[in-house]
Write a protein that holds these residues in place. Sequence first.
Motif, PDB file in Angstrom:
ATOM      1  N   PRO A 151       0.810  -1.228   0.000  1.00 37.70           N
ATOM      2  CA  PRO A 151       0.000   0.000   0.000  1.00 37.70           C
ATOM      3  C   PRO A 151       0.839   1.271   0.000  1.00 37.70           C
ATOM      4  O   PRO A 151       0.413   2.295  -0.545  1.00 37.70           O
ATOM      5  N   LEU A 152       2.030   1.207   0.574  1.00 40.39           N
ATOM      6  CA  LEU A 152       2.940   2.360   0.554  1.00 40.39           C
ATOM      7  C   LEU A 152       3.389   2.635  -0.877  1.00 40.39           C
ATOM      8  O   LEU A 152       3.363   3.786  -1.347  1.00 40.39           O
ATOM      9  N   ALA A 153       3.781   1.570  -1.593  1.00 36.47           N
ATOM     10  CA  ALA A 153       4.193   1.740  -2.989  1.00 36.47           C
ATOM     11  C   ALA A 153       3.031   2.211  -3.860  1.00 36.47           C
ATOM     12  O   ALA A 153       3.193   3.066  -4.737  1.00 36.47           O
ATOM     13  N   LEU A 154       1.831   1.658  -3.606  1.00 37.23           N
ATOM     14  CA  LEU A 154       0.651   2.067  -4.372  1.00 37.23           C
ATOM     15  C   LEU A 154       0.368   3.548  -4.190  1.00 37.23           C
ATOM     16  O   LEU A 154       0.157   4.279  -5.172  1.00 37.23           O
ATOM     17  N   ASP A 155       0.366   4.010  -2.953  1.00 37.08           N
ATOM     18  CA  ASP A 155       0.062   5.414  -2.701  1.00 37.08           C
ATOM     19  C   ASP A 155       1.102   6.332  -3.330  1.00 37.08           C
ATOM     20  O   ASP A 155       0.749   7.360  -3.928  1.00 37.08           O
ATOM     21  N   GLN A 156       2.369   5.979  -3.227  1.00 35.40           N
ATOM     22  CA  GLN A 156       3.420   6.809  -3.820  1.00 35.40           C
ATOM     23  C   GLN A 156       3.242   6.886  -5.332  1.00 35.40           C
ATOM     24  O   GLN A 156       3.428   7.941  -5.935  1.00 35.40           O
ATOM     25  N   ALA A 157       2.870   5.750  -5.945  1.00 36.80           N
ATOM     26  CA  ALA A 157       2.686   5.727  -7.390  1.00 36.80           C
ATOM     27  C   ALA A 157       1.461   6.526  -7.817  1.00 36.80           C
ATOM     28  O   ALA A 157       1.465   7.195  -8.858  1.00 36.80           O
ATOM     29  N   VAL A 158       0.398   6.475  -7.018  1.00 32.36           N
ATOM     30  CA  VAL A 158      -0.807   7.255  -7.309  1.00 32.36           C
ATOM     31  C   VAL A 158      -0.492   8.747  -7.222  1.00 32.36           C
ATOM     32  O   VAL A 158      -0.838   9.533  -8.122  1.00 32.36           O
ATOM     33  N   ARG A 159       0.175   9.136  -6.158  1.00 35.66           N
ATOM     34  CA  ARG A 159       0.454  10.562  -5.951  1.00 35.66           C
ATOM     35  C   ARG A 159       1.510  11.103  -6.912  1.00 35.66           C
ATOM     36  O   ARG A 159       1.561  12.311  -7.169  1.00 35.66           O
ATOM     37  N   ALA A 160       2.335  10.213  -7.468  1.00 40.52           N
ATOM     38  CA  ALA A 160       3.332  10.626  -8.460  1.00 40.52           C
ATOM     39  C   ALA A 160       2.749  10.676  -9.870  1.00 40.52           C
ATOM     40  O   ALA A 160       3.429  11.100 -10.809  1.00 40.52           O
ATOM     41  N   GLY A 161       1.490  10.223 -10.018  1.00 40.61           N
ATOM     42  CA  GLY A 161       0.854  10.244 -11.316  1.00 40.61           C
ATOM     43  C   GLY A 161       1.152   9.032 -12.177  1.00 40.61           C
ATOM     44  O   GLY A 161       0.760   8.983 -13.351  1.00 40.61           O
ATOM     45  N   GLN A 162       1.861   8.038 -11.615  1.00 40.68           N
ATOM     46  CA  GLN A 162       2.119   6.809 -12.368  1.00 40.68           C
ATOM     47  C   GLN A 162       0.829   5.998 -12.512  1.00 40.68           C
ATOM     48  O   GLN A 162       0.379   5.725 -13.618  1.00 40.68           O
ATOM     49  N   VAL A 163       0.265   5.609 -11.394  1.00 40.29           N
ATOM     50  CA  VAL A 163      -0.974   4.841 -11.387  1.00 40.29           C
ATOM     51  C   VAL A 163      -2.151   5.800 -11.538  1.00 40.29           C
ATOM     52  O   VAL A 163      -2.268   6.772 -10.792  1.00 40.29           O
ATOM     53  N   GLN A 164      -3.010   5.521 -12.513  1.00 43.39           N
ATOM     54  CA  GLN A 164      -4.134   6.407 -12.799  1.00 43.39           C
ATOM     55  C   GLN A 164      -5.434   5.612 -12.883  1.00 43.39           C
ATOM     56  O   GLN A 164      -5.431   4.395 -13.076  1.00 43.39           O
ATOM     57  N   ARG A 165      -6.534   6.298 -12.716  1.00 42.59           N
ATOM     58  CA  ARG A 165      -7.852   5.677 -12.771  1.00 42.59           C
ATOM     59  C   ARG A 165      -8.063   4.977 -14.115  1.00 42.59           C
ATOM     60  O   ARG A 165      -7.648   5.475 -15.166  1.00 42.59           O
ATOM     61  N   GLY A 166      -8.702   3.820 -14.054  1.00 40.98           N
ATOM     62  CA  GLY A 166      -8.970   3.050 -15.255  1.00 40.98           C
ATOM     63  C   GLY A 166      -7.910   2.022 -15.579  1.00 40.98           C
ATOM     64  O   GLY A 166      -8.108   1.193 -16.468  1.00 40.98           O
ATOM     65  N   GLN A 167      -6.789   2.051 -14.845  1.00 44.81           N
ATOM     66  CA  GLN A 167      -5.722   1.096 -15.111  1.00 44.81           C
ATOM     67  C   GLN A 167      -5.931  -0.202 -14.328  1.00 44.81           C
ATOM     68  O   GLN A 167      -6.613  -0.218 -13.298  1.00 44.81           O
ATOM     69  N   THR A 168      -5.314  -1.275 -14.814  1.00 45.87           N
ATOM     70  CA  THR A 168      -5.381  -2.575 -14.159  1.00 45.87           C
ATOM     71  C   THR A 168      -4.090  -2.813 -13.381  1.00 45.87           C
ATOM     72  O   THR A 168      -2.990  -2.670 -13.938  1.00 45.87           O
ATOM     73  N   LEU A 169      -4.255  -3.175 -12.099  1.00 46.60           N
ATOM     74  CA  LEU A 169      -3.110  -3.352 -11.205  1.00 46.60           C
ATOM     75  C   LEU A 169      -3.052  -4.791 -10.714  1.00 46.60           C
ATOM     76  O   LEU A 169      -4.077  -5.388 -10.383  1.00 46.60           O
ATOM     77  N   LEU A 170      -1.841  -5.327 -10.644  1.00 45.96           N
ATOM     78  CA  LEU A 170      -1.607  -6.644 -10.062  1.00 45.96           C
ATOM     79  C   LEU A 170      -0.748  -6.450  -8.815  1.00 45.96           C
ATOM     80  O   LEU A 170       0.409  -6.018  -8.910  1.00 45.96           O
ATOM     81  N   LEU A 171      -1.348  -6.702  -7.662  1.00 50.56           N
ATOM     82  CA  LEU A 171      -0.645  -6.599  -6.388  1.00 50.56           C
ATOM     83  C   LEU A 171      -0.294  -8.000  -5.923  1.00 50.56           C
ATOM     84  O   LEU A 171      -1.124  -8.910  -5.990  1.00 50.56           O
ATOM     85  N   GLU A 172       0.926  -8.201  -5.408  1.00 54.02           N
ATOM     86  CA  GLU A 172       1.291  -9.524  -4.918  1.00 54.02           C
ATOM     87  C   GLU A 172       2.343  -9.417  -3.826  1.00 54.02           C
ATOM     88  O   GLU A 172       3.160  -8.495  -3.811  1.00 54.02           O
ATOM     89  N   GLY A 173       2.268 -10.370  -2.891  1.00 53.37           N
ATOM     90  CA  GLY A 173       3.200 -10.361  -1.774  1.00 53.37           C
ATOM     91  C   GLY A 173       3.551 -11.764  -1.328  1.00 53.37           C
ATOM     92  O   GLY A 173       2.814 -12.727  -1.583  1.00 53.37           O
ATOM     93  N   VAL A 174       4.678 -11.866  -0.641  1.00 56.42           N
ATOM     94  CA  VAL A 174       5.146 -13.142  -0.107  1.00 56.42           C
ATOM     95  C   VAL A 174       5.845 -12.856   1.215  1.00 56.42           C
ATOM     96  O   VAL A 174       6.521 -11.836   1.354  1.00 56.42           O
ATOM     97  N   GLY A 175       5.630 -13.717   2.208  1.00 58.16           N
ATOM     98  CA  GLY A 175       6.212 -13.434   3.516  1.00 58.16           C
ATOM     99  C   GLY A 175       6.320 -14.663   4.389  1.00 58.16           C
ATOM    100  O   GLY A 175       5.973 -15.783   3.986  1.00 58.16           O
ATOM    101  N   GLY A 176       6.804 -14.441   5.593  1.00 61.16           N
ATOM    102  CA  GLY A 176       7.009 -15.523   6.540  1.00 61.16           C
ATOM    103  C   GLY A 176       5.737 -16.315   6.778  1.00 61.16           C
ATOM    104  O   GLY A 176       4.630 -15.798   6.726  1.00 61.16           O
ATOM    105  N   GLY A 177       5.926 -17.585   7.022  1.00 61.01           N
ATOM    106  CA  GLY A 177       4.767 -18.440   7.293  1.00 61.01           C
ATOM    107  C   GLY A 177       4.877 -19.848   6.766  1.00 61.01           C
ATOM    108  O   GLY A 177       4.613 -20.780   7.470  1.00 61.01           O
ATOM    109  N   PHE A 178       5.176 -20.029   5.511  1.00 58.30           N
ATOM    110  CA  PHE A 178       5.395 -19.079   4.432  1.00 58.30           C
ATOM    111  C   PHE A 178       4.047 -18.721   3.820  1.00 58.30           C
ATOM    112  O   PHE A 178       3.220 -19.603   3.617  1.00 58.30           O
TER     113      PHE A 178
END
Length: 332
Positions: A296-323
Amino acid sequence: MNPMSQPSSRYARITGTGSALPTRRVTNADMAAELAQRGLETSDEWIVERTGIRARHFAAPDQTSSDLGAEAARRAIEAAGRQAQDVDLIIVATSTPDMVFPSTATIVQRKLGIQGCPAFDVQAVCSGFIYALSVADAMIRTGAANCALVIGAEVFSRILNFEDRTTCVLFGDGAGAVLLEASAEPGILATKLHADGRYREILEVPGTVSGGQVIGSPLLTMDGQAVFKLAVTVLGEVANEVLEAAGRSAASVDWLIPHQANVRIMQGTARKLKLPMEKVVVTVQEHGNTSAASIPLALDQAVRAGQVQRGQTLLLEGVGGGFTWGAVLLDF
């Protein structure tokens, strides 16, 4: 079929994003100087070559995950043109909660001046935001919520072993948030979540509190090579899973926003999807690995920088301990 990817006349859309970073910025040179005082050697070149990280932010001694989470939440609410009282669900993804209990989500709720709505934490380490977003999506689709705050917030600097140069340089503190609202128009298209506890030992903080004492170690340990190998494999697989569930192809993705752990993992995932790095949001160089906060930090920075814009398709993915690992495909 995944029930969270079934056709529906009710969807969940992201209407606002927000983020928060501690004031203190720690460069690789700063880290090298601190480690040198402990008799350990590292350098900016060594860290950048292996991870792509150049700096990270560390919280002040009295700054908590709920402080950062509440600040990110306020910005997401404002960006959506809503008021705090519009929120009827709060989910916080964190591995560094303010305390054993109550949940960090209820503490954020209090700081935002909200009463009555459900508030709880999700613990899936660096996949936490993906897990939390999937839960909120399901609750909105079923009518259990209309306006959800989904937050990733971490103060990982509190659980780092500064005697281990291979791990302490990787992580940072921060928070990101989205406001997710019910909509007749598709937003979140599909989600996929996985876990495999057989790999627990490759990334863990193997401590707990018992009888007023810490039992085990309260500091992070990681088998970096094992994590790297598994992460690249499962991230490629889950990305294709979520695309298939939504009936989309990788070519339809405008932006890949992966967990910001290591630029080489992101490059490996992009290659598997045949996506150019120009379509990958990369913030790890400035933030390090902020665990559940990183997406969400990267998403917000990209939105506010004008990279990510309305109408675009986003793929979010993560991996972490657990696994744990997972992905979300959405129309923004």
